[in-house]
Design an enzyme around this catalytic site. Structure first.
Site, PDB file in Angstrom:
ATOM      1  N   CYS A 134       0.835  -1.202   0.000  1.00 23.89           N
ATOM      2  CA  CYS A 134       0.000   0.000   0.000  1.00 23.89           C
ATOM      3  C   CYS A 134       0.870   1.252   0.000  1.00 23.89           C
ATOM      4  O   CYS A 134       1.396   1.643   1.048  1.00 23.89           O
ATOM      5  CB  CYS A 134      -0.933  -0.021   1.212  1.00 23.89           C
ATOM      6  SG  CYS A 134      -2.052   1.380   1.274  1.00 23.89           S
ATOM      7  N   CYS A 137      -0.551   4.249   1.961  1.00 19.92           N
ATOM      8  CA  CYS A 137      -0.403   4.083   3.411  1.00 19.92           C
ATOM      9  C   CYS A 137       1.037   4.285   3.863  1.00 19.92           C
ATOM     10  O   CYS A 137       1.305   4.969   4.842  1.00 19.92           O
ATOM     11  CB  CYS A 137      -0.819   2.683   3.839  1.00 19.92           C
ATOM     12  SG  CYS A 137      -2.233   2.032   2.987  1.00 19.92           S
ATOM     13  N   ASP A 138       1.962   3.660   3.169  1.00 23.98           N
ATOM     14  CA  ASP A 138       3.326   3.551   3.692  1.00 23.98           C
ATOM     15  C   ASP A 138       4.369   4.383   2.940  1.00 23.98           C
ATOM     16  O   ASP A 138       5.503   4.493   3.396  1.00 23.98           O
ATOM     17  CB  ASP A 138       3.769   2.076   3.674  1.00 23.98           C
ATOM     18  CG  ASP A 138       2.882   1.214   4.552  1.00 23.98           C
ATOM     19  OD1 ASP A 138       2.353   1.744   5.544  1.00 23.98           O
ATOM     20  OD2 ASP A 138       2.695   0.028   4.247  1.00 23.98           O
TER      21      ASP A 138
HETATM   22  P1  FAD Z   1     -11.155  -5.650   5.071  1.00 21.61           P
HETATM   23  O1  FAD Z   1     -10.508  -4.734   6.008  1.00 21.61           O
HETATM   24  O2  FAD Z   1     -10.317  -6.488   4.183  1.00 21.61           O
HETATM   25  O3  FAD Z   1     -12.125  -6.558   5.929  1.00 21.61           O
HETATM   26  C1  FAD Z   1     -12.779  -7.651   5.373  1.00 21.61           C
HETATM   27  C2  FAD Z   1     -13.046  -8.656   6.490  1.00 21.61           C
HETATM   28  O4  FAD Z   1     -13.883  -9.670   5.980  1.00 21.61           O
HETATM   29  C3  FAD Z   1     -11.784  -9.340   7.008  1.00 21.61           C
HETATM   30  O5  FAD Z   1     -11.679  -9.112   8.400  1.00 21.61           O
HETATM   31  C4  FAD Z   1     -11.985 -10.804   6.682  1.00 21.61           C
HETATM   32  O6  FAD Z   1     -11.516 -11.680   7.707  1.00 21.61           O
HETATM   33  C5  FAD Z   1     -13.498 -10.902   6.559  1.00 21.61           C
HETATM   34  N1  FAD Z   1     -13.945 -11.957   5.662  1.00 21.61           N
HETATM   35  C6  FAD Z   1     -13.538 -12.161   4.373  1.00 21.61           C
HETATM   36  N2  FAD Z   1     -14.197 -13.216   3.859  1.00 21.61           N
HETATM   37  C7  FAD Z   1     -15.034 -13.673   4.838  1.00 21.61           C
HETATM   38  C8  FAD Z   1     -15.976 -14.733   4.895  1.00 21.61           C
HETATM   39  N3  FAD Z   1     -16.188 -15.540   3.866  1.00 21.61           N
HETATM   40  N4  FAD Z   1     -16.668 -14.940   6.053  1.00 21.61           N
HETATM   41  C9  FAD Z   1     -16.449 -14.143   7.122  1.00 21.61           C
HETATM   42  N5  FAD Z   1     -15.568 -13.107   7.130  1.00 21.61           N
HETATM   43  C10 FAD Z   1     -14.877 -12.879   5.990  1.00 21.61           C
HETATM   44  N6  FAD Z   1      -5.784   2.025   4.426  1.00 21.61           N
HETATM   45  C11 FAD Z   1      -5.692   3.281   4.915  1.00 21.61           C
HETATM   46  O7  FAD Z   1      -6.655   4.058   4.849  1.00 21.61           O
HETATM   47  N7  FAD Z   1      -4.541   3.716   5.529  1.00 21.61           N
HETATM   48  C12 FAD Z   1      -3.466   2.924   5.707  1.00 21.61           C
HETATM   49  O8  FAD Z   1      -2.451   3.357   6.254  1.00 21.61           O
HETATM   50  C13 FAD Z   1      -3.562   1.579   5.221  1.00 21.61           C
HETATM   51  N8  FAD Z   1      -2.524   0.727   5.395  1.00 21.61           N
HETATM   52  C14 FAD Z   1      -2.639  -0.565   4.986  1.00 21.61           C
HETATM   53  C15 FAD Z   1      -1.595  -1.427   5.257  1.00 21.61           C
HETATM   54  C16 FAD Z   1      -1.704  -2.748   4.907  1.00 21.61           C
HETATM   55  C17 FAD Z   1      -0.570  -3.674   5.234  1.00 21.61           C
HETATM   56  C18 FAD Z   1      -2.882  -3.231   4.238  1.00 21.61           C
HETATM   57  C19 FAD Z   1      -3.007  -4.677   3.880  1.00 21.61           C
HETATM   58  C20 FAD Z   1      -3.906  -2.360   3.952  1.00 21.61           C
HETATM   59  C21 FAD Z   1      -3.807  -1.024   4.317  1.00 21.61           C
HETATM   60  N9  FAD Z   1      -4.830  -0.114   4.067  1.00 21.61           N
HETATM   61  C22 FAD Z   1      -4.758   1.164   4.556  1.00 21.61           C
HETATM   62  C23 FAD Z   1      -6.044  -0.508   3.318  1.00 21.61           C
HETATM   63  C24 FAD Z   1      -7.202  -0.848   4.288  1.00 21.61           C
HETATM   64  O9  FAD Z   1      -6.766  -1.797   5.200  1.00 21.61           O
HETATM   65  C25 FAD Z   1      -8.410  -1.359   3.493  1.00 21.61           C
HETATM   66  O10 FAD Z   1      -8.779  -0.445   2.490  1.00 21.61           O
HETATM   67  C26 FAD Z   1      -9.605  -1.581   4.423  1.00 21.61           C
HETATM   68  O11 FAD Z   1      -9.277  -2.433   5.479  1.00 21.61           O
HETATM   69  C27 FAD Z   1     -10.798  -2.151   3.656  1.00 21.61           C
HETATM   70  O12 FAD Z   1     -11.826  -2.422   4.548  1.00 21.61           O
HETATM   71  P2  FAD Z   1     -12.949  -3.510   4.243  1.00 21.61           P
HETATM   72  O13 FAD Z   1     -13.819  -3.529   5.431  1.00 21.61           O
HETATM   73  O14 FAD Z   1     -13.525  -3.269   2.912  1.00 21.61           O
HETATM   74  O15 FAD Z   1     -12.161  -4.888   4.085  1.00 21.61           O
END
Ligand code: FAD
Ligand code: NAP
Length: 314
Positions: A134, A137-138
């Site tokens: 990302c 982010c980083d």
């Molecule tokens: P996610 O956070 O991916 O959550 C999805 C959830 O669904 C997960 O917990 C997973 O376990 C669950 N899940 C998936 N499939 C199933 C299933 N079949 N049954 C039950 N549960 C399930 N964004 C920023 O704004 N700032 C940052 O500094 C930043 N740094 C990042 C650093 C890293 C290393 C990473 C990987 C990402 C970073 N991001 C950052 C991006 C950010 O994390 C994502 O955009 C955000 O988390 C997306 O949210 P979400 O709820 O859509 O999905």
């Protein structure tokens, strides 16, 4: 029967849960296969979530989100959802991996996306400590330092351009000598004096110590190149976590685009009434916590409206 089932407990799912329960839906379950928090809990430092003057870890950022949502009645079931399908009466069946099933009037899918791994030595070991997926982010951690970017698609080239505005130099490492990215993006990369291309190259390993990455070793034309960079960005594609929408016949429950991302409108509605998508799983997601949270709120407001009017709709 649930008023609303939320699949995924990251920023999108948790915010959807908060808004849905606080907005009056009574029977709302969030299915999250692990602990709530989502992908951001992998990040050691987040400095772009509004309202925080100092950087926080992803864990710290997400600590209170479940507690806050559960205060209004959201229930967390620690289950992996296998499939969401629709019944003839327009209700949805949530099929869990353990074999149990639950019925719901509406569903918000917020299962996120997962960056692909490139598979080189040290990638896992140094993930979050110099190896990143990302740049937004980083990237800032490498201000005026040299970084390496791996990949040859749109994401790698766009992120290389983004990083070139921050870092002193960007080594763009690609395993072939032609790129998949859009021609206009390739042209901008070629014209950027801060980006050096290393083509037909294979990443052998990333090395470092307890403080993080110290460099990357690449193989090119049978020779090893040692680049002493503290940051390595891997952009070798994303896997959208859309498996729960796959039906037994292999089709998707709702429309997805060619990348497998769920097609939604501005209210996070899919083309199946009562089914919503929020966060990284949806088309054109900015893939940021603040955006995923915003999507979750919008999807919940739409779900409340749908459930309230259900008898008129079905
Ligand atoms: P996610 O956070 O991916 O959550 C999805 C959830 O669904 C997960 O917990 C997973 O376990 C669950 N899940 C998936 N499939 C199933 C299933 N079949 N049954 C039950 N549960 C399930 N964004 C920023 O704004 N700032 C940052 O500094 C930043 N740094 C990042 C650093 C890293 C290393 C990473 C990987 C990402 C970073 N991001 C950052 C991006 C950010 O994390 C994502 O955009 C955000 O988390 C997306 O949210 P979400 O709820 O859509 O999905
Ligand atoms: P992508 O197009 O699949 O490209 C992945 C790149 O990583 C390819 O260059 C691939 O090399 C390389 N790669 C794959 N596995 C690797 C490995 N193990 N080691 C080293 N390199 C590896 O992924 P993306 O760039 O994330 O894009 C995904 C989709 O979203 C694409 O269709 C893209 O067009 C789209 N997208 C569009 C935009 C935009 O329109 N602005 C922006 C971002 C993404 P090879 O080329 O040799 O296979």
């Amino acid at each position: 029967m649930l008023d609303l089932a939320i699949i995924g407990g990251g920023p999108a799912g948790l915010t959807a849960g908060l808004y849905a329960t606080r907005g009056g839906l009574k029977n709302v379950v969030m299915y999250e296969k692990g602990l709530p928090g989502g992908a951001i809990t992998q990040s050691s430092e987040v400095e772009n979530y509004p309202g925080y003057c100092e950087p926080v870890s992803g864990m710290e950022l997400m600590e209170c989100w479940p507690k806050q949502a559960m205060r209004f009645g959201l229930k967390h079931h620690m289950n992996e959802v296998k499939r969401v399908s629709q019944n003839s009466d327009k209700t949805f069946t949530i099929e869990l991996l353990d074999g149990n099933k639950e019925l719901a009037k509406s569903v918000i899918v917020a299962t996120g996306s997962t960056p692909k791994k490139a598979g080189f030595e040290g990638e896992e070991e140094f993930f979050g400590r110099g190896v990143s997926t990302c740049a937004t982010c980083d990237g800032f951690f490498y201000k005026d330092k040299e970084v390496a970017v791996i990949g040859g698609g749109d994401t790698a080239l766009e992120e290389a351009l983004y990083l070139a505005n921050i870092a002193s130099k960007v080594y763009l490492i690609h395993r072939r000598d032609t790129f998949r990215a859009a021609p206009s993006t390739i042209e901008r990369v070629l014209k950027n004096p801060k980006i050096e291309l290393i083509l037909n190259a294979r990443v052998k390993k990333v090395y470092g110590d307890e403080t993080g990455v110290k460099g990357i070793i690449i193989e090119q034309d049978g020779k090893e190149i040692d680049l002493k960079v503290p940051g390595v960005f891997v952009f070798v594609g994303m896997n959208v976590n859309n498996q729960v929408l796959k039906q037994e016949d292999g089709t998707f429950l709702c429309s997805v685009n060619k990348y497998g991302e769920v097609i939604v409108d501005l209210k996070m509605r899919t083309d199946v009434k009562g089914l919503f998508a929020a966060g990284d799983i949806r088309m054109e997601a900015a893939k940021q916590v603040v955006c995923a949270a915003g999507d979750g709120a919008v999807a919940a407001i739409s779900a409340i409206e749908y459930v309230d009017k259900l008898e008129e709709i079905v």
